[in-house]
Design a protein around this motif. Sequence first.
Motif, PDB file in Angstrom:
ATOM      1  N   SER A  61     -45.859   6.793  -4.188  1.00  0.00           N
ATOM      2  CA  SER A  61     -44.287   6.562  -4.384  1.00  0.00           C
ATOM      3  C   SER A  61     -43.760   7.954  -4.355  1.00  0.00           C
ATOM      4  O   SER A  61     -44.580   9.054  -4.764  1.00  0.00           O
ATOM      5  CB  SER A  61     -44.132   5.952  -5.855  1.00  0.00           C
ATOM      6  N   PRO A  62     -42.479   8.161  -4.228  1.00  0.00           N
ATOM      7  CA  PRO A  62     -41.934   9.428  -4.232  1.00  0.00           C
ATOM      8  C   PRO A  62     -42.024  10.042  -5.692  1.00  0.00           C
ATOM      9  O   PRO A  62     -42.421  11.381  -5.709  1.00  0.00           O
ATOM     10  CB  PRO A  62     -40.334   9.097  -4.115  1.00  0.00           C
ATOM     11  N   LYS A  63     -42.149   9.601  -6.734  1.00  0.00           N
ATOM     12  CA  LYS A  63     -42.317  10.124  -8.150  1.00  0.00           C
ATOM     13  C   LYS A  63     -43.682  10.759  -8.058  1.00  0.00           C
ATOM     14  O   LYS A  63     -43.921  11.916  -8.437  1.00  0.00           O
ATOM     15  CB  LYS A  63     -42.276   9.105  -8.905  1.00  0.00           C
ATOM     16  N   VAL A  64     -44.601  10.099  -7.497  1.00  0.00           N
ATOM     17  CA  VAL A  64     -46.165  10.319  -7.677  1.00  0.00           C
ATOM     18  C   VAL A  64     -46.153  11.657  -6.602  1.00  0.00           C
ATOM     19  O   VAL A  64     -47.028  12.770  -6.809  1.00  0.00           O
ATOM     20  CB  VAL A  64     -47.065   9.559  -7.029  1.00  0.00           C
ATOM     21  N   LEU A  95     -45.986  18.373 -16.588  1.00  0.00           N
ATOM     22  CA  LEU A  95     -47.268  18.139 -16.315  1.00  0.00           C
ATOM     23  C   LEU A  95     -48.097  17.782 -17.486  1.00  0.00           C
ATOM     24  O   LEU A  95     -49.035  18.436 -17.799  1.00  0.00           O
ATOM     25  CB  LEU A  95     -47.927  19.041 -15.266  1.00  0.00           C
ATOM     26  N   TRP A  96     -47.655  16.853 -18.254  1.00  0.00           N
ATOM     27  CA  TRP A  96     -48.205  16.623 -19.664  1.00  0.00           C
ATOM     28  C   TRP A  96     -48.526  15.024 -19.840  1.00  0.00           C
ATOM     29  O   TRP A  96     -47.639  14.331 -19.606  1.00  0.00           O
ATOM     30  CB  TRP A  96     -47.482  17.270 -20.656  1.00  0.00           C
ATOM     31  N   ASN A  97     -49.577  14.585 -20.313  1.00  0.00           N
ATOM     32  CA  ASN A  97     -49.888  13.202 -20.708  1.00  0.00           C
ATOM     33  C   ASN A  97     -49.581  12.432 -19.253  1.00  0.00           C
ATOM     34  O   ASN A  97     -48.829  11.264 -19.467  1.00  0.00           O
ATOM     35  CB  ASN A  97     -49.036  12.749 -21.774  1.00  0.00           C
ATOM     36  N   LEU A  98     -50.023  12.540 -18.203  1.00  0.00           N
ATOM     37  CA  LEU A  98     -49.675  11.780 -17.121  1.00  0.00           C
ATOM     38  C   LEU A  98     -50.534  10.376 -17.061  1.00  0.00           C
ATOM     39  O   LEU A  98     -50.307   9.590 -16.477  1.00  0.00           O
ATOM     40  CB  LEU A  98     -50.275  12.561 -15.965  1.00  0.00           C
ATOM     41  N   PHE A  99     -51.513  10.156 -17.825  1.00  0.00           N
ATOM     42  CA  PHE A  99     -52.210   9.147 -17.973  1.00  0.00           C
ATOM     43  C   PHE A  99     -51.604   8.003 -19.040  1.00  0.00           C
ATOM     44  O   PHE A  99     -50.291   8.056 -19.083  1.00  0.00           O
ATOM     45  CB  PHE A  99     -53.775   9.184 -18.662  1.00  0.00           C
ATOM     46  N   LEU A 100     -52.082   7.094 -19.349  1.00  0.00           N
ATOM     47  CA  LEU A 100     -51.564   6.114 -20.361  1.00  0.00           C
ATOM     48  C   LEU A 100     -50.466   5.079 -19.824  1.00  0.00           C
ATOM     49  O   LEU A 100     -49.363   5.114 -19.885  1.00  0.00           O
ATOM     50  CB  LEU A 100     -50.832   6.694 -21.604  1.00  0.00           C
ATOM     51  N   GLY A 133     -45.437   6.745 -17.758  1.00  0.00           N
ATOM     52  CA  GLY A 133     -44.946   5.652 -17.017  1.00  0.00           C
ATOM     53  C   GLY A 133     -45.742   5.271 -15.707  1.00  0.00           C
ATOM     54  O   GLY A 133     -45.229   4.590 -14.928  1.00  0.00           O
ATOM     55  N   LEU A 134     -46.769   5.944 -15.600  1.00  0.00           N
ATOM     56  CA  LEU A 134     -47.556   5.577 -14.204  1.00  0.00           C
ATOM     57  C   LEU A 134     -48.640   4.516 -14.385  1.00  0.00           C
ATOM     58  O   LEU A 134     -49.336   4.430 -15.421  1.00  0.00           O
ATOM     59  CB  LEU A 134     -48.152   6.753 -13.739  1.00  0.00           C
ATOM     60  N   THR A 135     -48.684   3.819 -13.065  1.00  0.00           N
ATOM     61  CA  THR A 135     -49.786   2.756 -13.209  1.00  0.00           C
ATOM     62  C   THR A 135     -51.044   3.554 -12.923  1.00  0.00           C
ATOM     63  O   THR A 135     -51.184   4.855 -12.748  1.00  0.00           O
ATOM     64  CB  THR A 135     -49.548   1.947 -12.114  1.00  0.00           C
ATOM     65  N   ASN A 136     -52.447   2.796 -12.880  1.00  0.00           N
ATOM     66  CA  ASN A 136     -53.690   3.289 -12.862  1.00  0.00           C
ATOM     67  C   ASN A 136     -53.524   3.956 -11.163  1.00  0.00           C
ATOM     68  O   ASN A 136     -54.019   4.960 -10.894  1.00  0.00           O
ATOM     69  CB  ASN A 136     -54.733   2.349 -12.958  1.00  0.00           C
ATOM     70  N   LEU A 137     -52.880   3.092 -10.392  1.00  0.00           N
ATOM     71  CA  LEU A 137     -53.026   3.606  -9.119  1.00  0.00           C
ATOM     72  C   LEU A 137     -52.203   4.560  -8.642  1.00  0.00           C
ATOM     73  O   LEU A 137     -52.594   5.691  -7.805  1.00  0.00           O
ATOM     74  CB  LEU A 137     -52.452   2.244  -8.181  1.00  0.00           C
ATOM     75  N   GLU A 138     -50.916   4.715  -9.509  1.00  0.00           N
ATOM     76  CA  GLU A 138     -50.220   6.056  -9.285  1.00  0.00           C
ATOM     77  C   GLU A 138     -50.893   7.286  -9.977  1.00  0.00           C
ATOM     78  O   GLU A 138     -50.763   8.398  -9.418  1.00  0.00           O
ATOM     79  CB  GLU A 138     -48.822   5.707 -10.064  1.00  0.00           C
ATOM     80  N   TYR A 139     -51.655   6.961 -11.117  1.00  0.00           N
ATOM     81  CA  TYR A 139     -52.442   8.199 -11.661  1.00  0.00           C
ATOM     82  C   TYR A 139     -53.515   8.718 -10.993  1.00  0.00           C
ATOM     83  O   TYR A 139     -53.898   9.966 -11.044  1.00  0.00           O
ATOM     84  CB  TYR A 139     -52.682   7.883 -13.160  1.00  0.00           C
TER      85      TYR A 139
END
Length: 403
Positions: free
Chosen positions: A6-9, A59-64, A72-78
């Motif tokens: 996605s553009p965000k990623v 660039l902090w806590n990109l997981f979860l 607010g990222l999915t596993n696929l986005e992360y």
Amino acid sequence: MLYPMSPKVVELKRKLESFMDRHVYPNEDRFYREAEELGPWKIYPVVEELKPLARAEGLWNLFLPESSRGAGLTNLEYAPLCEVMGRSHLAPEVFNCSAPDTGNMEVLERYGTEKDKERWLKPLLAGEIRSCFAMTEPAVASSDATNIESSIVRDGDHYVINGRKWYTTNATDPRCKICIFMGKTDPDNPDRHKQQSMILVPMDTPGIEVKRPLPVFGFYGVPDRASEVVFTNVRVPKENMLLGEGRGFEIAQGRLGPGRIHHCMRLIGLSERTLEKMCRRVRSRVAFGKPVSEQTVTQERIAEARIMIEQARLLTLNAAYAMDTVGNKVAKAEIAMIKVAVPNMACQIIDWAIQAHGGGGTSNDFGLTQAYATARLLRLADGPDEVHRNQIARFELKKYSNA
């Protein structure tokens, strides 16, 4: 691209790569030097200096995933972001995305009470403290987690904990304030997967002794601060029990699924970095009258490495997509497959790179021995190859149960 970003990623990945170029890669030598000189009981200044910079750049806590507390990222986005961070041992903690804290934060987010979240999750997300996860035991074959012998016994308004754990990552870190401990509350339950529970144990509780750091192929503090910890009559309030007695395996599955994705994507990043080092090395060396890069055996290994990395990445992205769309439990086969395929791929590519570097590859000068320690460890961590292969085979055979 099968799994487009996605553009965000895309933007986060661009910012991550820029940060790595400006701050992480130039500080790797310092990081390894501090880890060696200060040892596993100390805080490494370089990590603490870079954390505020990463946080300031968003660039902090990109997981979860599935939480408003993260990015607010999915596993696929992360996944592609995790790959970038995996290119350096220094990077994950700088972005507050390192194990076991990520897994422990996910457990607290999913299964902790509001009080737990305020006391432990909030400072973990802020990078103010660190945590450890006590599961593996030296006295039993921990590839079968039902072998766990540590006990969690109810005594009035408290639980009393006894056991010896090892490979308890982070326990020697002076910032480690909370432990998620797995032990047996009901050892006689006929359902072996209902015998275990997980409980929160503050590390300053009387009866906890961090016995020693454990080296991984001679490395202390890199890639992990593996530790041996003894728990003797450790008393914690009954409210510290996570989710309820007998639900330890349920929590473990919720915790280990995302963790395996993270480990695999980081290993893919490490493998990419290793292949780059290998290509640069063989282009700069001459043997028997021509560059090593023109030797057929070298070209074959480079080609195989590229094929293996691409295969591993697609398999891992597929697992991440399955986790997002059908859930961790349904995606068990996909998760098990990457846990076998990716560490083995990384071990092979790192081994070829060591060979291409000659004797120097076995030193610590090129980061290859550190990389191999990480990859080889991950053929055991979160379940050894053999366990995952057996699981995959059972899933496959089940398709033909009525044949």
